[in-house]
Motif scaffolding. Structure first.
Motif, PDB file in Angstrom:
ATOM      1  N   CYS A 131      35.229  13.145 -73.428  1.00  0.00           N
ATOM      2  CA  CYS A 131      36.120  11.992 -72.606  1.00  0.00           C
ATOM      3  C   CYS A 131      35.928  10.610 -73.139  1.00  0.00           C
ATOM      4  O   CYS A 131      36.617   9.824 -73.280  1.00  0.00           O
ATOM      5  CB  CYS A 131      35.958  12.423 -71.277  1.00  0.00           C
TER       6      CYS A 131
ATOM      7  N   GLN B   3      37.529   9.178 -76.240  1.00  0.00           N
ATOM      8  CA  GLN B   3      38.798   8.661 -75.986  1.00  0.00           C
ATOM      9  C   GLN B   3      38.843   7.173 -75.547  1.00  0.00           C
ATOM     10  O   GLN B   3      39.784   6.626 -75.766  1.00  0.00           O
ATOM     11  CB  GLN B   3      39.526   9.606 -75.195  1.00  0.00           C
ATOM     12  N   MET B   4      37.736   6.999 -74.711  1.00  0.00           N
ATOM     13  CA  MET B   4      37.867   5.566 -74.253  1.00  0.00           C
ATOM     14  C   MET B   4      36.950   4.505 -75.437  1.00  0.00           C
ATOM     15  O   MET B   4      36.277   3.482 -74.887  1.00  0.00           O
ATOM     16  CB  MET B   4      37.229   5.332 -73.077  1.00  0.00           C
TER      17      MET B   4
ATOM     18  N   LYS C 237      39.029   6.741 -64.803  1.00  0.00           N
ATOM     19  CA  LYS C 237      39.401   7.173 -66.425  1.00  0.00           C
ATOM     20  C   LYS C 237      38.921   8.370 -66.878  1.00  0.00           C
ATOM     21  O   LYS C 237      39.582   9.212 -67.353  1.00  0.00           O
ATOM     22  CB  LYS C 237      39.251   5.790 -67.286  1.00  0.00           C
ATOM     23  N   LEU C 238      37.424   8.352 -66.758  1.00  0.00           N
ATOM     24  CA  LEU C 238      36.846   9.391 -67.408  1.00  0.00           C
ATOM     25  C   LEU C 238      37.275  10.528 -66.622  1.00  0.00           C
ATOM     26  O   LEU C 238      37.311  11.853 -67.044  1.00  0.00           O
ATOM     27  CB  LEU C 238      35.332   9.128 -67.459  1.00  0.00           C
TER      28      LEU C 238
ATOM     29  N   LYS D  42      39.798  11.360 -64.661  1.00  0.00           N
ATOM     30  CA  LYS D  42      41.411  11.758 -65.067  1.00  0.00           C
ATOM     31  C   LYS D  42      41.183  12.569 -66.726  1.00  0.00           C
ATOM     32  O   LYS D  42      42.144  13.440 -66.697  1.00  0.00           O
ATOM     33  CB  LYS D  42      42.280  10.353 -65.077  1.00  0.00           C
ATOM     34  N   LEU D  43      40.618  11.951 -67.471  1.00  0.00           N
ATOM     35  CA  LEU D  43      40.512  12.479 -68.701  1.00  0.00           C
ATOM     36  C   LEU D  43      39.766  13.962 -68.763  1.00  0.00           C
ATOM     37  O   LEU D  43      40.220  14.952 -69.372  1.00  0.00           O
ATOM     38  CB  LEU D  43      40.055  11.709 -69.911  1.00  0.00           C
TER      39      LEU D  43
ATOM     40  N   MET E 188      42.533  16.394 -67.385  1.00  0.00           N
ATOM     41  CA  MET E 188      43.227  16.745 -68.363  1.00  0.00           C
ATOM     42  C   MET E 188      42.673  17.652 -69.478  1.00  0.00           C
ATOM     43  O   MET E 188      43.418  18.787 -69.764  1.00  0.00           O
ATOM     44  CB  MET E 188      43.935  15.723 -69.252  1.00  0.00           C
ATOM     45  N   ASP E 189      41.673  17.652 -69.672  1.00  0.00           N
ATOM     46  CA  ASP E 189      40.867  18.397 -70.692  1.00  0.00           C
ATOM     47  C   ASP E 189      40.645  19.874 -69.985  1.00  0.00           C
ATOM     48  O   ASP E 189      40.505  20.950 -70.922  1.00  0.00           O
ATOM     49  CB  ASP E 189      39.756  17.893 -71.235  1.00  0.00           C
TER      50      ASP E 189
ATOM     51  N   ASN F 237      46.240  21.126 -72.938  1.00  0.00           N
ATOM     52  CA  ASN F 237      46.146  19.944 -73.059  1.00  0.00           C
ATOM     53  C   ASN F 237      45.156  19.142 -73.925  1.00  0.00           C
ATOM     54  O   ASN F 237      44.186  19.950 -74.121  1.00  0.00           O
ATOM     55  CB  ASN F 237      46.019  19.283 -71.731  1.00  0.00           C
TER      56      ASN F 237
END
Length: 196
Positions: free
Chosen positions: A115, A118-119, A183-184, A186-187, A190-191, A196
């Motif tokens: 995660c 991605q940031m 944000k982490l 949420k990621l 999703m993962d 996804n």
């Protein structure tokens, strides 16, 4: 922002100012955002999309709050150690942000690195797993996870460079930590969804 010289803001906060366009280019995590002073808008340089209100507030606060020329000191402290209310606000920060990090990564700490990547986060050598994020040019944050099992509870924290007190007021210090944690989380959600 009107009270400060834009060129000085750009120099001190390590952002770009385009005087002919009256625009700042502000790195925020691994993206570039345009702060257009004449149109009073903020948008992503890559796709033109307007970020959420939380991101817009943090970007504006980064450009406007600083009071002196400071540099990061390259050490890590807890929110509790940030002057101006860090200790006072820590219980709410723990409840709103740290608990979510523990839930998302406490039993699958390796997911944090996926995660974080991605940031723009980079692996660090703390806890079971940790990552350092360059939020703004002068503001790094570190997220640590200690993985738990049946006998030992998982734990997590967000660490700040102590210089952050010179760049953001305490509400925005908390805001930037919460923004990253959310944000982490949420990621991670999703993962964990197949496909996804």
């Amino acid at each position: 922002m009107k009270l400060k010289d834009p060129a000085e803001v750009a120099e001190i906060m390590q952002v770009t100012y385009l005087s002919d366009r009256q625009q700042f280019i502000v790195p925020f995590f691994n993206e570039q955002f345009i702060v257009d002073c004449s149109r009073q808008t903020i948008y992503n340089a890559a796709d033109g999309l307007v970020p959420g209100i939380g991101a817009r507030m943090l970007i504006l606060h980064y450009l406007t709050f600083f009071a002196s020329r400071q540099e990061p000191v390259c050490k890590w402290v807890s929110l509790k150690e940030i002057p101006g209310g860090g200790m006072l606000f820590y219980p709410a920060f723990y409840k709103d942000s740290i608990r979510g990090l523990i839930k998302a990564f406490g039993r699958q700490s390796a997911l944090l690195l996926a995660c974080a990547k991605q940031m723009g986060g980079q692996p660090a050598g703390f806890g079971t797993v940790s990552a350092v994020f360059q939020v703004f040019p002068k503001i790094p944050l570190c997220v640590l996870i200690w993985e738990g099992d049946e006998e030992v509870p998982a734990n997590a924290t967000v660490l700040f460079d102590p210089s952050i007190e010179h760049f953001l007021h305490i509400e925005s210090v908390i805001g930037v930590g919460s923004y990253l944690a959310n944000k982490l989380i949420k990621l991670a959600g999703m993962d964990m969804v197949p496909g996804n």
